[in-house]
Each structure stands twice: as structure tokens, then as C-alpha cells.
Motif scaffolding. Structure first.
Motif, PDB file in Angstrom:
ATOM      1  N   PRO A  70      -8.974  -0.587   3.218  1.00 26.77           N
ATOM      2  CA  PRO A  70      -7.691  -0.332   3.890  1.00 26.77           C
ATOM      3  C   PRO A  70      -6.938  -1.593   4.305  1.00 26.77           C
ATOM      4  O   PRO A  70      -5.718  -1.572   4.430  1.00 26.77           O
ATOM      5  CB  PRO A  70      -8.067   0.487   5.117  1.00 26.77           C
ATOM      6  CG  PRO A  70      -9.440   0.971   4.886  1.00 26.77           C
ATOM      7  CD  PRO A  70     -10.086   0.051   3.904  1.00 26.77           C
ATOM      8  N   GLY A  82     -14.619   2.267   2.940  1.00 28.23           N
ATOM      9  CA  GLY A  82     -14.613   3.551   2.240  1.00 28.23           C
ATOM     10  C   GLY A  82     -15.478   3.455   0.993  1.00 28.23           C
ATOM     11  O   GLY A  82     -15.889   2.364   0.585  1.00 28.23           O
ATOM     12  N   GLN A 101      -4.960   4.539  -4.847  1.00 21.38           N
ATOM     13  CA  GLN A 101      -5.358   5.202  -3.606  1.00 21.38           C
ATOM     14  C   GLN A 101      -6.842   5.001  -3.340  1.00 21.38           C
ATOM     15  O   GLN A 101      -7.255   4.780  -2.203  1.00 21.38           O
ATOM     16  CB  GLN A 101      -5.016   6.693  -3.647  1.00 21.38           C
ATOM     17  CG  GLN A 101      -5.296   7.412  -2.338  1.00 21.38           C
ATOM     18  CD  GLN A 101      -4.449   6.875  -1.200  1.00 21.38           C
ATOM     19  OE1 GLN A 101      -3.232   6.979  -1.249  1.00 21.38           O
ATOM     20  NE2 GLN A 101      -5.072   6.302  -0.176  1.00 21.38           N
ATOM     21  N   LYS A 131       0.833  -1.219   0.000  1.00 20.84           N
ATOM     22  CA  LYS A 131       0.000   0.000   0.000  1.00 20.84           C
ATOM     23  C   LYS A 131       0.863   1.263   0.000  1.00 20.84           C
ATOM     24  O   LYS A 131       0.475   2.303   0.508  1.00 20.84           O
ATOM     25  CB  LYS A 131      -0.981  -0.006   1.169  1.00 20.84           C
ATOM     26  CG  LYS A 131      -1.938  -1.187   1.141  1.00 20.84           C
ATOM     27  CD  LYS A 131      -2.792  -1.239   2.384  1.00 20.84           C
ATOM     28  CE  LYS A 131      -3.482  -2.547   2.541  1.00 20.84           C
ATOM     29  NZ  LYS A 131      -2.611  -3.656   2.909  1.00 20.84           N
ATOM     30  N   TYR A 153      -7.240   1.526  -1.967  1.00 19.76           N
ATOM     31  CA  TYR A 153      -6.778   1.476  -0.579  1.00 19.76           C
ATOM     32  C   TYR A 153      -7.736   2.194   0.365  1.00 19.76           C
ATOM     33  O   TYR A 153      -7.937   1.763   1.499  1.00 19.76           O
ATOM     34  CB  TYR A 153      -5.381   2.084  -0.450  1.00 19.76           C
ATOM     35  CG  TYR A 153      -4.298   1.344  -1.196  1.00 19.76           C
ATOM     36  CD1 TYR A 153      -4.323  -0.043  -1.355  1.00 19.76           C
ATOM     37  CD2 TYR A 153      -3.221   2.021  -1.744  1.00 19.76           C
ATOM     38  CE1 TYR A 153      -3.323  -0.715  -2.027  1.00 19.76           C
ATOM     39  CE2 TYR A 153      -2.208   1.355  -2.417  1.00 19.76           C
ATOM     40  CZ  TYR A 153      -2.267  -0.017  -2.558  1.00 19.76           C
ATOM     41  OH  TYR A 153      -1.268  -0.674  -3.225  1.00 19.76           O
ATOM     42  N   ASP A 154      -8.337   3.289  -0.101  1.00 24.49           N
ATOM     43  CA  ASP A 154      -9.319   4.001   0.719  1.00 24.49           C
ATOM     44  C   ASP A 154     -10.576   3.156   0.940  1.00 24.49           C
ATOM     45  O   ASP A 154     -11.164   3.169   2.011  1.00 24.49           O
ATOM     46  CB  ASP A 154      -9.709   5.331   0.068  1.00 24.49           C
ATOM     47  CG  ASP A 154      -8.601   6.367   0.098  1.00 24.49           C
ATOM     48  OD1 ASP A 154      -7.611   6.187   0.847  1.00 24.49           O
ATOM     49  OD2 ASP A 154      -8.711   7.363  -0.649  1.00 24.49           O
TER      50      ASP A 154
END
Length: 133
Positions: free
Chosen positions: A59, A87, A52, A18, A55-56
Motif C-alpha cells: 500500500p 498484503g 490492484q 495508485k 497496491y494491496d
């Protein structure tokens, strides 16, 4: 061919860190990336923005390799993406649900250069597992 296998393993290992700086070094400006959530290939910083977003949304993302097959400068990896949705994903709010989505990636290399990544996975399974009541 072991070198190609190691390069492919490195791509997955880098996603699992990550670390966007590590991804930037890996993909550079010329490597193309395709995923079922995209309309077309993306490159460069757009890959980092996409990463990103993943990953958001997840997580605790973990990519688990099930197998790697190589030939010359081509690698095909069977893998499972695991994670809990905390997310926004697909313009929808987090569901808190854990998913495991099987997938295949096709990586192309040209010598030491990483040329492209094309991911194939079941978008319908993701939608059902995340959003179906």
C-alpha cells in the motif's frame, strides 16, 4: 525526444498515484504490459487487476526513477520499487517487510499512443527479501 521522456515520466507518476481510473486512461484496452510475475503479456482490465494486487500487497508503494533514456518512441527507465509488504504477494501472506527492488522498464509509444510496457526486475531478490528467514 523530450516528449517521449515526459510520457515515460507520466507512466511512473501515474503508478505512484495508485489511482486505477488514471491507470485505465493511460493503458486503455490495447496497451500491453509484461512483468516477471506474469506468464505472458496482459492488456486492458487485466492490467488494472494486476495493479490492484500490487497496491494491496504494498500500500505504501513508491517507484523512484533513477534515470530515463529515450530514442524516438522508446523509453528505458531505471527505477527502484520501494514498499512494505502488508498484503498477500505470490500467494503468500504478508510479511510486514520493507523491500527495495531495482528494475528497468521499457516503454514503447506510437505518436500519442502508449503501446507497451515491459518490466525487468530481480524476482529472486524479492523472494529472498520478503520470505527468507
Amino acid at each position: 525526444m523530450e516528449d517521449t521522456k515526459q510520457k515515460a515520466q507520466n507512466v511512473i507518476d501515474t503508478w505512484n498515484t495508485k489511482d486505477l481510473d488514471a491507470l485505465q486512461k493511460l493503458y486503455g484496452e490495447d496497451t500491453t504490459f509484461f512483468d516477471p510475475l506474469l506468464n505472458d503479456d496482459i492488456k486492458g482490465k487485466t492490467i488494472l487487476e494486476y495493479a490492484q494486487g500490487i497496491y494491496d500487497a504494498f500500500p505504501d508503494l513508491e517507484i523512484v526513477i533513477k534515470g530515463i533514456t529515450t530514442a524516438d518512441n522508446l523509453a528505458m527507465i531505471e527505477w527502484v520499487q520501494k514498499g512494505t509488504n502488508t498484503g498477500d504477494v505470490m500467494r503468500k501472506p504478508a510479511t510486514g517487510r520493507y523491500v527495495e527492488i531495482p528494475a528497468v522498464s521499457v516503454f514503447r509509444f506510437n505518436g500519442t499512443s502508449f503501446v507497451s510496457q515491459r518490466d525487468y526486475w530481480d524476482l529472486k531478490k524479492l523472494v529472498i527479501d520478503l520470505f527468507q528467514e
